[in-house]
Design a protein around this motif. Structure first.
Motif, PDB file in Angstrom:
ATOM      1  N   SER A   1       9.109   7.570  -5.122  1.00 55.62           N
ATOM      2  CA  SER A   1       9.917   8.611  -5.761  1.00 55.62           C
ATOM      3  C   SER A   1       9.633   9.280  -6.909  1.00 55.62           C
ATOM      4  O   SER A   1       9.112   8.350  -7.842  1.00 55.62           O
ATOM      5  CB  SER A   1      11.417   8.707  -5.038  1.00 55.62           C
ATOM      6  N   GLY A   2       9.364  10.854  -7.271  1.00 56.12           N
ATOM      7  CA  GLY A   2       9.760  10.461  -8.488  1.00 56.12           C
ATOM      8  C   GLY A   2       8.284  11.668  -9.186  1.00 56.12           C
ATOM      9  O   GLY A   2       7.803  11.998 -10.337  1.00 56.12           O
ATOM     10  N   TYR A   3       6.972  11.154  -8.289  1.00 59.12           N
ATOM     11  CA  TYR A   3       5.476  11.297  -9.118  1.00 59.12           C
ATOM     12  C   TYR A   3       4.871  12.729  -8.380  1.00 59.12           C
ATOM     13  O   TYR A   3       4.080  12.873  -8.010  1.00 59.12           O
ATOM     14  CB  TYR A   3       4.637  10.466  -8.610  1.00 59.12           C
ATOM     15  N   GLY A   4       5.422  13.465  -7.457  1.00 62.37           N
ATOM     16  CA  GLY A   4       5.255  14.362  -6.235  1.00 62.37           C
ATOM     17  C   GLY A   4       4.787  13.887  -5.273  1.00 62.37           C
ATOM     18  O   GLY A   4       5.257  12.823  -4.841  1.00 62.37           O
ATOM     19  N   GLU A   5       4.748  15.129  -3.980  1.00 63.69           N
ATOM     20  CA  GLU A   5       4.944  14.538  -2.408  1.00 63.69           C
ATOM     21  C   GLU A   5       3.570  13.541  -2.223  1.00 63.69           C
ATOM     22  O   GLU A   5       3.881  12.868  -1.039  1.00 63.69           O
ATOM     23  CB  GLU A   5       5.420  15.612  -1.786  1.00 63.69           C
ATOM     24  N   PRO A   6       2.853  14.292  -2.849  1.00 70.96           N
ATOM     25  CA  PRO A   6       1.500  13.863  -2.215  1.00 70.96           C
ATOM     26  C   PRO A   6       1.402  12.234  -2.619  1.00 70.96           C
ATOM     27  O   PRO A   6       0.883  11.563  -1.701  1.00 70.96           O
ATOM     28  CB  PRO A   6       0.375  14.385  -3.385  1.00 70.96           C
ATOM     29  N   PHE A   7       2.171  11.488  -3.921  1.00 64.17           N
ATOM     30  CA  PHE A   7       1.915  10.616  -3.763  1.00 64.17           C
ATOM     31  C   PHE A   7       3.072   9.596  -2.955  1.00 64.17           C
ATOM     32  O   PHE A   7       2.405   9.150  -3.004  1.00 64.17           O
ATOM     33  CB  PHE A   7       2.400  10.423  -5.491  1.00 64.17           C
ATOM     34  N   ARG A   8       3.907  10.419  -3.689  1.00 62.96           N
ATOM     35  CA  ARG A   8       4.733   9.864  -1.827  1.00 62.96           C
ATOM     36  C   ARG A   8       4.766   9.353  -0.703  1.00 62.96           C
ATOM     37  O   ARG A   8       4.734   8.243  -0.455  1.00 62.96           O
ATOM     38  CB  ARG A   8       6.336  10.209  -1.808  1.00 62.96           C
ATOM     39  N   ASP A   9       3.817  10.633  -0.372  1.00 61.10           N
ATOM     40  CA  ASP A   9       3.383  10.034   1.287  1.00 61.10           C
ATOM     41  C   ASP A   9       2.008   9.163   1.451  1.00 61.10           C
ATOM     42  O   ASP A   9       2.252   8.393   2.340  1.00 61.10           O
ATOM     43  CB  ASP A   9       2.677  11.914   1.521  1.00 61.10           C
ATOM     44  N   LEU A  10       1.157   8.495   0.434  1.00 58.71           N
ATOM     45  CA  LEU A  10       0.206   8.061   0.372  1.00 58.71           C
ATOM     46  C   LEU A  10       0.903   6.580   0.725  1.00 58.71           C
ATOM     47  O   LEU A  10       0.221   5.420   1.344  1.00 58.71           O
ATOM     48  CB  LEU A  10       0.090   7.387  -1.216  1.00 58.71           C
ATOM     49  N   GLY A  11       2.622   6.000   0.735  1.00 63.15           N
ATOM     50  CA  GLY A  11       3.343   5.255   0.535  1.00 63.15           C
ATOM     51  C   GLY A  11       3.492   5.315   2.630  1.00 63.15           C
ATOM     52  O   GLY A  11       4.210   3.902   2.375  1.00 63.15           O
ATOM     53  N   ARG A  12       3.154   5.653   2.924  1.00 60.72           N
ATOM     54  CA  ARG A  12       3.509   5.876   4.347  1.00 60.72           C
ATOM     55  C   ARG A  12       3.049   4.809   5.168  1.00 60.72           C
ATOM     56  O   ARG A  12       1.791   4.860   5.088  1.00 60.72           O
ATOM     57  CB  ARG A  12       3.147   7.636   5.018  1.00 60.72           C
ATOM     58  N   ARG A  13       3.828   3.929   5.660  1.00 61.21           N
ATOM     59  CA  ARG A  13       3.587   3.366   6.047  1.00 61.21           C
ATOM     60  C   ARG A  13       2.729   2.685   5.854  1.00 61.21           C
ATOM     61  O   ARG A  13       1.910   1.495   6.595  1.00 61.21           O
ATOM     62  CB  ARG A  13       2.616   3.484   7.894  1.00 61.21           C
ATOM     63  N   LYS A  14       2.665   2.427   4.682  1.00 68.06           N
ATOM     64  CA  LYS A  14       1.899   1.263   3.798  1.00 68.06           C
ATOM     65  C   LYS A  14       2.769   0.199   3.366  1.00 68.06           C
ATOM     66  O   LYS A  14       1.590  -0.647   2.090  1.00 68.06           O
ATOM     67  CB  LYS A  14       1.127   2.258   2.610  1.00 68.06           C
ATOM     68  N   ILE A  15       3.946  -0.105   3.788  1.00 64.99           N
ATOM     69  CA  ILE A  15       4.276  -1.392   3.221  1.00 64.99           C
ATOM     70  C   ILE A  15       3.806  -2.662   3.515  1.00 64.99           C
ATOM     71  O   ILE A  15       3.330  -2.100   4.711  1.00 64.99           O
ATOM     72  CB  ILE A  15       5.989  -0.920   3.196  1.00 64.99           C
ATOM     73  N   GLY A  16       4.126  -3.393   2.899  1.00 65.84           N
ATOM     74  CA  GLY A  16       3.164  -4.643   3.582  1.00 65.84           C
ATOM     75  C   GLY A  16       2.039  -4.633   3.594  1.00 65.84           C
ATOM     76  O   GLY A  16       0.512  -5.561   3.986  1.00 65.84           O
ATOM     77  N   ARG A  17       1.245  -3.510   3.279  1.00 62.53           N
ATOM     78  CA  ARG A  17      -0.332  -2.760   2.452  1.00 62.53           C
ATOM     79  C   ARG A  17      -1.115  -3.140   1.077  1.00 62.53           C
ATOM     80  O   ARG A  17      -0.906  -3.776   0.191  1.00 62.53           O
ATOM     81  CB  ARG A  17      -0.987  -2.367   3.850  1.00 62.53           C
ATOM     82  N   GLU A  18      -1.247  -1.655   0.833  1.00 59.14           N
ATOM     83  CA  GLU A  18      -1.462  -0.820  -0.119  1.00 59.14           C
ATOM     84  C   GLU A  18      -0.658  -0.869  -1.076  1.00 59.14           C
ATOM     85  O   GLU A  18      -0.746  -1.351  -2.052  1.00 59.14           O
ATOM     86  CB  GLU A  18      -1.481   0.342  -0.114  1.00 59.14           C
ATOM     87  N   VAL A  19       0.908  -0.950  -0.165  1.00 63.09           N
ATOM     88  CA  VAL A  19       1.665  -0.853  -2.089  1.00 63.09           C
ATOM     89  C   VAL A  19       1.557  -1.873  -2.738  1.00 63.09           C
ATOM     90  O   VAL A  19       2.367  -2.232  -3.960  1.00 63.09           O
ATOM     91  CB  VAL A  19       3.412  -0.331  -1.232  1.00 63.09           C
ATOM     92  N   GLN A  20       1.892  -3.234  -2.174  1.00 60.38           N
ATOM     93  CA  GLN A  20       1.893  -4.909  -2.276  1.00 60.38           C
ATOM     94  C   GLN A  20       0.137  -4.924  -3.406  1.00 60.38           C
ATOM     95  O   GLN A  20       0.163  -5.370  -4.216  1.00 60.38           O
ATOM     96  CB  GLN A  20       2.083  -6.001  -1.695  1.00 60.38           C
ATOM     97  N   LEU A  21      -0.985  -4.213  -2.712  1.00 57.86           N
ATOM     98  CA  LEU A  21      -2.000  -4.606  -3.153  1.00 57.86           C
ATOM     99  C   LEU A  21      -2.008  -3.091  -4.657  1.00 57.86           C
ATOM    100  O   LEU A  21      -2.529  -3.889  -6.072  1.00 57.86           O
ATOM    101  CB  LEU A  21      -3.543  -3.625  -2.500  1.00 57.86           C
ATOM    102  N   ASP A  22      -1.503  -2.553  -4.625  1.00 52.92           N
ATOM    103  CA  ASP A  22      -1.184  -1.820  -5.866  1.00 52.92           C
ATOM    104  C   ASP A  22      -0.755  -2.202  -7.229  1.00 52.92           C
ATOM    105  O   ASP A  22      -0.467  -2.138  -8.211  1.00 52.92           O
ATOM    106  CB  ASP A  22       0.027  -0.632  -5.699  1.00 52.92           C
ATOM    107  N   VAL A  23       0.597  -3.555  -6.758  1.00 48.17           N
ATOM    108  CA  VAL A  23       0.887  -4.149  -7.942  1.00 48.17           C
ATOM    109  C   VAL A  23      -0.277  -4.668  -7.779  1.00 48.17           C
ATOM    110  O   VAL A  23      -0.072  -5.232  -9.233  1.00 48.17           O
ATOM    111  CB  VAL A  23       2.347  -4.744  -6.932  1.00 48.17           C
ATOM    112  N   ALA A  24      -0.354  -5.562  -7.098  1.00 41.75           N
ATOM    113  CA  ALA A  24      -1.583  -6.816  -7.545  1.00 41.75           C
ATOM    114  C   ALA A  24      -3.113  -6.198  -8.558  1.00 41.75           C
ATOM    115  O   ALA A  24      -2.896  -6.437  -9.526  1.00 41.75           O
ATOM    116  CB  ALA A  24      -2.407  -6.829  -6.047  1.00 41.75           C
ATOM    117  N   ASP A  25      -3.632  -4.675  -7.800  1.00 44.41           N
ATOM    118  CA  ASP A  25      -4.008  -4.020  -9.398  1.00 44.41           C
ATOM    119  C   ASP A  25      -3.293  -4.290 -11.056  1.00 44.41           C
ATOM    120  O   ASP A  25      -4.161  -3.351 -11.562  1.00 44.41           O
ATOM    121  CB  ASP A  25      -4.350  -2.503  -8.757  1.00 44.41           C
ATOM    122  N   GLY A  26      -2.347  -3.772 -10.441  1.00 46.50           N
ATOM    123  CA  GLY A  26      -1.325  -4.304 -11.787  1.00 46.50           C
ATOM    124  C   GLY A  26      -1.322  -4.312 -12.505  1.00 46.50           C
ATOM    125  O   GLY A  26      -1.923  -5.302 -13.618  1.00 46.50           O
TER     126      GLY A  26
END
Length: 648
Positions: A455-480
């Protein structure tokens, strides 16, 4: 306050000697002093104290400097650091403790320790009985994904409560699908938010005898809105709404003309007040409207960019803010309470390396008086600096986060711990984080990532996380992590990941499974491990179930997808040693999730340390100290802070 560029933080970290090793209790103990709130007449202040399990409520007279400590029922239970304080009138206040609400007179008499209902939504300010409206729920047994809660919310209704006698009157019934109420300045409940699945709409009535109607432009199919409150005359409703830029902004809505006005405050990159999971900073809600305590008119807005900010509509308070920022430079100076005439202010002055000090500011006399530090044992000069960071994920999405640097160490090839919050739909903020500061004090850099879906970065950014837990969400962490390695900040051989709470621990486990060669160890506190069992329709509140299926996955329609992102089924992929912490005194449902994970890892032949005894200590700060000590020993074994960095 000025911003703190990453380069400045890096240079500053070299200017002092290596940090003194501080006692673990300095970080595990909650704030000693909290909840500073001033009475309507500006003469008296209430605050809470909790030190080593001893809890008291203090009443402080600003004119004489005298204070009275009041020992409360259950004073030996650690509660006050979660308390809120509200003055019902000049001689009576209400506060939360032990998960319930209580009331007491300023002289310590006429205490009522079990008020009916929940949090106050309207204080009548009558000087005789201390009447208030409260938001409350029917209670039910906790189950499923909400099993860690004390009860499952159904639908709220409004009670009118006499705080002197506790006598409740059921004031407003729920028509069936209302999840939030709004009370106008005259004390009438005239606006509400309804839910249908994961959609919301606003309904309104002119007075309590009128029928509810849908407001034009706020129906199910319209851009999502959230009512924030009314103007003093009740003719304008302030709402948070998605702007053309995709972020949430604040608008006025004319209730007479049924028309949305021009944007009052917006930001192209950040939400002002998002419709979901508003951010906290330093235990303060920092995406919220601010209303005058007497006239109940909108006087300001708190919001969050990379740093906490306040936008004042009241010009007098804008001037007061400028004076405070000049007197207390390089601090976030948050006005947390004000008298009815707005001339007496209580201020919390803080930073991400300073948990804060309370001040009293007399606007008429232009006098600033120090009250008390929230954690007097913390020396801010010994704490680590925190800088906002930005990096691109592998698919080009821009990700934000925060990096804490260990004091006195060259910011090169540092051991790095990724610290994951409990909810992927919330966001980390620039704030004093005792866990991050503890790790930094032990020599570790700490990375907090607001991955897609936060939350906090706009709805388009929030929507990118829809059903991405266990996938892209954790890959974002790895990219950090890889960004920090490329910058030369992190040692690639000493990177760990730690997640606290059900979904934070889950995220740590999934990070280890998805990127087994990136992390040298992991820590998971009370994680979810089997999502098919977590998202159980028969055991869940319908609203929670609808949200979970939309944002995580649907076990009825596609159980295979949930099994594929359940750590319990991926134990063979996890190579790194794991510290799994879960108190065995926790409820069976949640403890069994960790117990099964430990068994699966051992069966796969992987190293797991399963710590389950966190209930021998009486108080929360003692249990937290034991957990931090376990974390410190585990990290020292698998990624020691003083080891030589890996060869380039």
């Amino acid at each position: 306050m000025r911003t703190f560029p990453l380069l400045a933080v890096l240079v500053g970290s070299l200017a002092v000697a290596r940090a003194e090793r501080l006692p673990v209790e300095d970080f595990s103990h909650e704030e000693a002093f909290t909840g500073m709130a001033i009475a309507p007449d500006g003469k008296t202040v209430v605050y809470g104290q909790t030190i080593h399990g001893d809890n008291r409520l203090f009443i402080y007279d600003l004119a004489s400097g005298k204070q009275q400590g009041i020992e409360l029922e259950g004073s030996d239970a650690a509660w006050s650091h979660y308390s809120e304080y509200f003055w019902v009138n000049n001689r009576r206040l209400v506060f939360s403790a032990h998960g319930r609400w209580a009331a007491i007179d300023r002289d310590g008499t006429h205490a009522v320790y079990q008020l009916p209902g929940g949090s106050p939504v309207y204080l009548y300010r009558d000087e005789k009985e201390g009447i208030m409206l409260v938001n409350t729920y029917e209670q039910a047994n906790p189950v499923g994904m909400s099993h860690v809660a004390y009860w499952v919310p159904d639908r709220p209704f409004i009670l009118k409560v006499n705080t002197r006698f506790g006598a409740p009157i059921r004031e407003v019934e729920n028509p069936g699908s209302v999840v939030a109420w709004g009370v106008n300045p005259q004390g009438a409940t005239t606006v509400a938010v309804e839910i249908k699945g994961t959609q919301y709409r606003a309904i309104y009535r002119a007075d309590e005898s009128a029928q509810w109607e849908t407001l034009k432009g706020m129906d199910w199919t319209d851009p999502q809105v959230r009512p924030l409150g009314f103007s003093a005359d009740g003719k304008t409703l302030y709402v948070s709404r998605i702007t053309p830029a995709g972020t949430w902004g604040v608008y006025p809505y004319d209730l007479v003309q049924r028309r949305l006005g021009e944007l009052m405050l917006g930001n192209e990159r950040y939400d002002i007040i998002p419709g979901h999971s508003p951010a906290e900073a330093n235990r303060l809600l920092y995406q919220m409207p601010l209303f005058a305590p007497k006239e109940r008119e909108l006087i300001g807005l708190r919001y969050m960019t990379e740093f906490p900010r306040t936008f004042w509509i009241d010009p007098g308070l804008a001037q007061a803010q400028a004076a405070l920022d000049q007197a207390l430079p390089q601090k976030i100076n948050t006005i947390v309470s004000l008298s009815d005439d707005r001339m007496q202010l209580m201020v919390l002055s803080w930073t991400a390396s300073d948990p804060g000090t309370y001040y009293h500011f007399d606007r008429a006399a232009q006098k600033l008086e120090k009250m008390v530090s929230t954690r007097p044992w913390i020396a801010p000069a010994k704490m680590a600096d925190v800088a906002p960071v930005r990096f691109k994920a592998r698919d080009g999405v821009m990700i934000n986060g925060y990096l804490t640097f260990p004091k006195g160490r060259e910011p090169k090839h540092l051991p790095l711990v990724v610290l994951l919050r409990n909810s992927p739909w919330e966001r980390d903020t620039w704030s004093f984080n005792s866990s991050a500061q503890f790790l930094a004090n032990r020599g570790y850099a700490v990375l907090q990532v607001n991955a897609r879906g936060a939350s906090g970065y706009g709805e388009p950014f929030r929507d990118l996380g829809r059903r991405k837990i266990g996938r892209e969400v954790q890959l974002d962490v790895a990219d950090g992590v890889r960004w920090a390695i490329r910058q030369g900040l992190a040692d690639p051989a000493r990177v760990g990941v730690a997640g606290y709470g059900a979904l934070g621990g889950y995220s740590a486990l999934m990070s280890l499974a998805l990127e087994p060669d990136l992390y040298c160890c992991g820590i998971a506190l009370a994680p979810y491990t089997d999502l098919v069992k977590v998202i159980d329709k028969s055991d869940m509140d319908p609203d929670v179930y609808a949200y979970s299926t939309e944002w995580i996955g649907d076990p009825a329609a596609d159980p295979a997808s949930l099994r594929a992102i359940s750590p319990l089924n991926l134990a063979d992929r996890i190579k790194a040693p794991l510290l799994l912490a879960h108190d065995s005194d926790a409820d069976d449902w949640s403890f069994n999730q960790s117990k099964a994970m430990a068994a699966a890892l051992k069966k796969a032949g992987h190293e797991v340390q399963f710590n389950t005894n966190y209930h021998d200590q009486r108080y929360g700060f003692e249990r937290h100290a034991k957990l931090l000590t376990d974390v410190e020993k585990f990290l020292a074994q698998h990624m020691p802070a003083d080891a030589a960095p890996a060869a380039k």
